[in-house]
Design a protein around this motif. Structure first.
Motif, short mmCIF file in Angstrom:
data_model
loop_
_atom_site.label_atom_id
_atom_site.label_comp_id
_atom_site.label_asym_id
_atom_site.label_seq_id
_atom_site.Cartn_x
_atom_site.Cartn_y
_atom_site.Cartn_z
N ASP A 96 -5.02 -25.64 34.20
CA ASP A 96 -4.57 -24.45 33.49
C ASP A 96 -5.59 -23.35 33.77
O ASP A 96 -6.68 -23.33 33.20
CB ASP A 96 -4.45 -24.72 31.99
N LEU A 97 -5.26 -22.45 34.67
CA LEU A 97 -6.18 -21.40 35.08
C LEU A 97 -6.39 -20.34 34.01
O LEU A 97 -7.34 -19.55 34.09
CB LEU A 97 -5.70 -20.74 36.38
N THR A 98 -5.55 -20.32 33.02
CA THR A 98 -5.66 -19.33 31.95
C THR A 98 -6.80 -19.66 31.00
O THR A 98 -7.45 -18.76 30.46
CB THR A 98 -4.33 -19.25 31.16
N LEU A 99 -7.07 -20.95 30.82
CA LEU A 99 -8.11 -21.36 29.88
C LEU A 99 -9.48 -20.91 30.37
O LEU A 99 -9.81 -21.08 31.53
CB LEU A 99 -8.09 -22.88 29.69
N GLY A 100 -10.25 -20.34 29.49
CA GLY A 100 -11.59 -19.90 29.83
C GLY A 100 -11.66 -18.57 30.53
O GLY A 100 -12.74 -18.03 30.72
N GLY A 101 -10.53 -18.01 30.93
CA GLY A 101 -10.50 -16.71 31.57
C GLY A 101 -11.29 -16.62 32.86
O GLY A 101 -11.73 -15.55 33.25
N ARG A 102 -11.46 -17.74 33.55
CA ARG A 102 -12.27 -17.75 34.78
C ARG A 102 -11.39 -17.84 36.01
O ARG A 102 -11.62 -18.65 36.90
CB ARG A 102 -13.25 -18.92 34.75
N SER A 103 -10.35 -17.02 36.07
CA SER A 103 -9.48 -17.02 37.25
C SER A 103 -9.01 -15.60 37.57
O SER A 103 -9.10 -14.71 36.73
CB SER A 103 -8.27 -17.93 37.02
N LEU A 104 -8.54 -15.44 38.77
CA LEU A 104 -7.95 -14.18 39.21
C LEU A 104 -6.47 -14.42 39.49
O LEU A 104 -6.11 -15.43 40.10
CB LEU A 104 -8.62 -13.69 40.49
N GLU A 105 -5.64 -13.48 39.07
CA GLU A 105 -4.21 -13.55 39.33
C GLU A 105 -3.77 -12.28 40.02
O GLU A 105 -4.16 -11.19 39.61
CB GLU A 105 -3.41 -13.69 38.02
N ARG A 106 -2.98 -12.43 41.05
CA ARG A 106 -2.43 -11.29 41.76
C ARG A 106 -1.00 -11.60 42.18
O ARG A 106 -0.62 -12.76 42.36
CB ARG A 106 -3.25 -10.95 43.01
N GLU A 107 -0.25 -10.52 42.35
CA GLU A 107 1.13 -10.64 42.78
C GLU A 107 1.41 -9.49 43.73
O GLU A 107 0.88 -8.39 43.55
CB GLU A 107 2.05 -10.57 41.56
N LEU A 108 2.21 -9.73 44.72
CA LEU A 108 2.63 -8.70 45.66
C LEU A 108 4.06 -8.31 45.33
O LEU A 108 4.89 -9.17 45.04
CB LEU A 108 2.56 -9.23 47.10
N SER A 109 4.33 -7.00 45.36
CA SER A 109 5.69 -6.55 45.11
C SER A 109 6.05 -5.43 46.09
O SER A 109 5.18 -4.74 46.60
CB SER A 109 5.85 -6.05 43.68
N MET A 110 7.33 -5.31 46.34
CA MET A 110 7.87 -4.16 47.06
C MET A 110 8.87 -3.51 46.12
O MET A 110 9.72 -4.19 45.53
CB MET A 110 8.53 -4.59 48.36
N VAL A 111 8.75 -2.19 45.97
CA VAL A 111 9.55 -1.45 45.00
C VAL A 111 10.26 -0.32 45.74
O VAL A 111 9.61 0.55 46.32
CB VAL A 111 8.66 -0.88 43.87
N LYS A 112 11.59 -0.34 45.71
CA LYS A 112 12.38 0.71 46.36
C LYS A 112 12.78 1.75 45.32
O LYS A 112 13.33 1.42 44.27
CB LYS A 112 13.63 0.13 47.02
N VAL A 113 12.50 3.02 45.66
CA VAL A 113 12.79 4.14 44.76
C VAL A 113 13.52 5.21 45.55
O VAL A 113 13.10 5.55 46.67
CB VAL A 113 11.47 4.73 44.18
N LYS A 114 14.61 5.73 44.99
CA LYS A 114 15.31 6.83 45.66
C LYS A 114 15.06 8.12 44.88
O LYS A 114 14.78 8.09 43.67
CB LYS A 114 16.80 6.55 45.77
N GLY A 115 15.18 9.21 45.58
CA GLY A 115 15.03 10.49 44.90
C GLY A 115 14.81 11.61 45.89
O GLY A 115 14.47 11.40 47.05
N ARG A 116 15.01 12.82 45.39
CA ARG A 116 14.80 14.03 46.18
C ARG A 116 13.98 15.01 45.36
O ARG A 116 13.90 14.90 44.15
CB ARG A 116 16.14 14.67 46.55
#
Length: 183
Positions: A96-116
């Motif tokens: 359980d990486l959450t216990l003790g707060g001794r971990s790093l968490e990362r996530e990659l995302s791609m976000v498409k946005v339209k607009g002018r």
């Protein structure tokens, strides 16, 4: 005639409690067919929810893969999940990486946005503030690449909604313990 009500799962009961927590579990497993199905089956069979799931081979010579699972539950439920995972045959280690707060968490995302016009300017300014990178652009849309904690990505997506959010693709959480020791 009404069908008998199914008993509530530990997960559904826990979500109504105020002590629900997000936990990230690292599961080291033998890299063999059917392992992921067994792990996911454990969650679905007990009505536990998986918020995020990533799997990759981490030691080719040893035929080991790492499954990273982010789930929600009361501390007792998380502990129960951990113990049940440890009993699965292809599982080598559960942390359980959450216990003790001794971990790093990362996530990659791609976000498409339209607009002018102003919407494009607003989207670019927000992207800069979040250190998102433009990976594709047309005259009517952008695709941003953003890496960070899941909460950071959630916030970026929420801010893009009124501007013209089209769609989001996310990898799921990758996590690792800090310091020189392995999990």
């Amino acid at each position: 005639m009404n069908a008998p009500a199914s008993p509530p799962s530990p997960y559904s009961a826990a979500t109504k409690l105020s002590n629900v927590e997000a936990h990230t579990l690292s599961v080291l497993v033998d890299n063999e067919p059917g392992v992921l199905a067994r792990v996911v089956g454990l969650f679905s069979g007990r009505a536990y929810n998986i918020d995020s799931l990533t799997v990759a081979e981490v030691a080719h010579a040893e035929h080991l893969s790492r499954i990273t699972i982010r789930t929600l539950g009361a501390p007792e439920t998380i502990e129960q999940i951990r113990h049940q995972l440890e009993r699965l045959v292809p599982v080598r280690k559960v942390t359980d990486l959450t216990l003790g707060g001794r971990s790093l968490e990362r996530e990659l995302s791609m976000v498409k946005v339209k607009g002018r016009g102003d919407d494009r300017t607003d989207a670019l300014q927000l992207a800069e503030a979040f250190r998102a990178r433009v990976v594709d652009a047309t005259t009517e849309s952008f695709i941003f690449e953003l890496t960070g904690k899941p909460e950071k990505i959630d916030e970026f997506v929420d801010l893009m909604r009124p501007i013209g959010l089209v769609e989001v693709s996310r990898t799921g959480v990758a996590a690792i313990s800090r310091g020189p020791d392995p999990i």
